[in-house]
Design an enzyme around this catalytic site. Sequence first.
Site, PDB file in Angstrom:
ATOM      1  N   GLY A 247       0.720  -0.907  -0.150  1.00  6.93           N
ATOM      2  CA  GLY A 247      -0.275   0.347   0.083  1.00  6.93           C
ATOM      3  C   GLY A 247       0.883   1.508   0.224  1.00  6.93           C
ATOM      4  CD  GLU A 281       0.938  -9.092   1.636  1.00  3.64           C
ATOM      5  OE1 GLU A 281      -0.434  -8.219   1.205  1.00  3.64           O
ATOM      6  OE2 GLU A 281       0.567 -10.264   2.178  1.00  3.64           O
ATOM      7  N   PRO A 282       5.363  -4.820  -0.362  1.00  9.28           N
ATOM      8  CG  PRO A 282       6.538  -3.960  -0.260  1.00  9.28           C
ATOM      9  CD  PRO A 282       6.492  -5.171   0.156  1.00  9.28           C
ATOM     10  N   GLY A 283       4.415  -3.621  -3.363  1.00 12.68           N
ATOM     11  CA  GLY A 283       4.137  -3.412  -4.833  1.00 12.68           C
ATOM     12  C   GLY A 283       5.139  -2.404  -4.946  1.00 12.68           C
ATOM     13  NE  ARG A 284       0.675   2.477  -5.888  1.00 12.26           N
ATOM     14  CZ  ARG A 284      -0.590   2.264  -6.874  1.00 12.26           C
ATOM     15  NH1 ARG A 284      -0.325   2.932  -7.914  1.00 12.26           N
ATOM     16  NH2 ARG A 284      -0.980   1.659  -6.206  1.00 12.26           N
ATOM     17  CE1 TYR A 325      -7.507   1.554 -10.128  1.00 10.63           C
ATOM     18  CE2 TYR A 325      -5.719   2.354 -11.248  1.00 10.63           C
ATOM     19  CZ  TYR A 325      -6.784   0.677 -11.078  1.00 10.63           C
ATOM     20  OH  TYR A 325      -6.326  -0.118 -10.906  1.00 10.63           O
ATOM     21  CB  CYS A 351     -13.083   2.851 -30.386  1.00 13.30           C
ATOM     22  SG  CYS A 351     -12.079   2.639 -32.323  1.00 13.30           S
ATOM     23  CD  GLU A 352     -13.672   1.799 -24.517  1.00 10.08           C
ATOM     24  OE1 GLU A 352     -14.526   2.538 -23.686  1.00 10.08           O
ATOM     25  OE2 GLU A 352     -14.104   0.456 -24.881  1.00 10.08           O
ATOM     26  CE1 TYR A 380      -0.579  -3.353  -8.796  1.00 14.96           C
ATOM     27  CE2 TYR A 380       0.278  -1.686  -7.862  1.00 14.96           C
ATOM     28  CZ  TYR A 380      -0.174  -2.959  -8.233  1.00 14.96           C
ATOM     29  OH  TYR A 380       0.010  -3.088  -6.638  1.00 14.96           O
TER      30      TYR A 380
HETATM   31  N1  LLP Z   1      -0.804  -6.914  -0.857  1.00 11.66           N
HETATM   32  C1  LLP Z   1      -2.080  -7.618  -1.229  1.00 11.66           C
HETATM   33  C2  LLP Z   1      -2.709  -8.418  -0.898  1.00 11.66           C
HETATM   34  C3  LLP Z   1      -2.708  -6.507  -2.526  1.00 11.66           C
HETATM   35  O1  LLP Z   1      -3.989  -6.986  -3.130  1.00 11.66           O
HETATM   36  C4  LLP Z   1      -1.899  -5.488  -3.386  1.00 11.66           C
HETATM   37  C5  LLP Z   1      -2.208  -4.856  -3.873  1.00 11.66           C
HETATM   38  C6  LLP Z   1      -0.339  -5.574  -3.064  1.00 11.66           C
HETATM   39  C7  LLP Z   1       0.016  -6.463  -1.495  1.00 11.66           C
HETATM   40  C8  LLP Z   1       0.561  -4.638  -3.276  1.00 11.66           C
HETATM   41  O2  LLP Z   1      -0.212  -2.844  -2.946  1.00 11.66           O
HETATM   42  P1  LLP Z   1       0.734  -1.388  -3.483  1.00 11.66           P
HETATM   43  O3  LLP Z   1       2.187  -1.856  -2.450  1.00 11.66           O
HETATM   44  O4  LLP Z   1       1.362  -2.110  -4.598  1.00 11.66           O
HETATM   45  O5  LLP Z   1      -0.299  -0.574  -2.868  1.00 11.66           O
HETATM   46  N2  LLP Z   1      -4.240  -2.062 -10.073  1.00 11.66           N
HETATM   47  C9  LLP Z   1      -3.833  -0.572  -9.120  1.00 11.66           C
HETATM   48  C10 LLP Z   1      -3.602  -1.587  -7.671  1.00 11.66           C
HETATM   49  C11 LLP Z   1      -4.033  -2.230  -6.980  1.00 11.66           C
HETATM   50  C12 LLP Z   1      -3.173  -3.340  -6.013  1.00 11.66           C
HETATM   51  C13 LLP Z   1      -4.202  -4.278  -5.951  1.00 11.66           C
HETATM   52  N3  LLP Z   1      -3.745  -4.846  -4.684  1.00 11.66           N
HETATM   53  C14 LLP Z   1      -3.529   0.972  -9.428  1.00 11.66           C
HETATM   54  O6  LLP Z   1      -2.303   0.493 -11.246  1.00 11.66           O
HETATM   55  O7  LLP Z   1      -2.956   1.520  -8.804  1.00 11.66           O
END
Ligand code: LLP
Length: 421
Positions: A247, A281-284, A325, A351-352, A380
Site C-alpha cells: 500500500g 507486501e509492497p509492490g508499487r 482511476y 475506440c473509447e 500496474y
Molecule cells: N498485498 C495485497 C494483498 C494486495 O492486494 C496488493 C495490491 C498489494 C499487496 C500491493 O499493494 P501496493 O504496495 O502495490 O500498493 N491496479 C492498481 C493497484 C491495485 C492494487 C491491488 N492490490 C493501480 O494501478 O493503482
Amino acid sequence: MITCDSSVQLPFQAGAHGLACDGVSIQSIVATVGTPVYIYSARAIRDAYRSIDDAFAGYPHAIHYALKANSTLAIVRQLKALGSRVDANSSGEIEVALRAGFAPREIVFTGVGKTGAELDYAIAHDVGAINAESAGELDRIAARARAAGRVVRVALRVNPDIDAQSHPNISTGLRSNKFGVALQDARGIYRARRDEKSLQFVGVHVHIGSQITTAEPLRRAAAVLTTLALELRDDGVPLEHVDLGGGLGIAYEGRPMITAAEYAAAVLPELRRANLPVVLEPGRAIVAHSGALVARVADVKQYPDGRRFAVLDAGMSELMRPALYGSFHRIVPVSPRQTPETPWDVVGPICESSDVFARERPLPELCVDDLVAILDTGAYGAVMASNYNRRLLAPEVLVDEGRWSVIRRRQTIDDVLALES
Ligand code: LLP
C-alpha cells in the site's frame, strides 16, 4: 519537499541527447525495439527495495514483493537477487515465482476467491502462508489439506474497516469492500479452528489499500492487527508473523509523500507491542518509479475552439491506470524542445473516449513521430495491458549499468491467434 523519491534517484532524466534511463538513450532503445515500449531501470528497483529494507532494519521483517505490480520474470529475478520474498495472487503468479527461483516457503498466497485448483496447487507446494479471505476458505483449505495428508500454513485476512484515503477503486480495508473477514469475527474464526490439525496458523494479515499517501491509516491497521495477534496469543494460538500487506504510495505528481522511513516509524511502535516479525507486501513502491512507457505521436489535431490532441501509438491497452482511476502520470518529450508549453490532450488510439492519458497538460509543441515518455509506470502498467482492439502487448526493456536488454519481446498477431481455432 520530502517524497518517497528522496532515496530513489529518478531514472528518467533529460540529457544533452534527449531523455535517458540511467544514462542510456531512450532514442537508441526505440531505434531497435520500436514503440510502444516499457523501459525499466534495474538500479531504481534496487534503490527502492533497499529504502524499504533499510527503514525496517532494526526490526525482524520480511519483504514479500507483490508480484501483481510487475511480474515480468527478469524483474522478479531482480527482486530475488535482492533477498526479497514474494506475495502471489494467483497460481500463475506462484508459478512465476517458482520459475524465478523462489522457494515455496518464500511465497505468501493472497487473493479473494481462490479456486479449488489454486488451493491444491498452493497446498502441494507448501507455500509460506495462504492468506485466507473467509472462514469458508479456511475450511476448504483444511478439507483439501486433510485429503492430501498435509498441514498447511495459513493466516486470516482481516478487514479492519479503515479508510486508506486512496482512490475508491484501490481501497480494500473498508466494510463495503469484498476483502477479508470483519475484524470482530476474526478471533472467533481462529478459536473455532485452533484444534484443526491440518491448519497451522502462522499469521494475521491485512491490506487496506494501495497508493496510500499518509501514515495514519497504516498505523491504525498495524495497531488492530497487533492487538488481534496478542488476543490470539492469549487464546493459545501463537503466531509467527503479522502481515501488514502493501500500500505504500509514491509521488506521481511530486507532492509531499510518506517515505519508507515514516511508514516504519508509524507502524513499528504498534508492532513492538507483540514483537512478532512483520511481513510487508509492497509492490508499487518498489517498481513504479523504475518504469516508463515510451510512445510515438501518431497524429495531432486541433479543434476550432483551440483544443489540441496528441494521439499516441499507446493507449489504455498498454496503460490502463488513467482510464480506470483517472490517475496522473508525468509525460515528457524524449527529444529536447525549446517551444513554449501549451495545453495538450494526450490520448491513445483505442475506440473509447476514456482512452486519455492527460487532459490539458502543459507540453511543448508535439509533432507526428515525436517520442514521449509516460513516467512512473513500472507498477500496474505492463501487467494490466490487454489485447483490446487486437493490439499487441508491448515489449519490455531492462536497463542495467549502462546496458539494456529486451526482457519481453513484442507480441505478434500469431502469438495472439495461436489460442484460437
Ligand atoms: N498485498 C495485497 C494483498 C494486495 O492486494 C496488493 C495490491 C498489494 C499487496 C500491493 O499493494 P501496493 O504496495 O502495490 O500498493 N491496479 C492498481 C493497484 C491495485 C492494487 C491491488 N492490490 C493501480 O494501478 O493503482
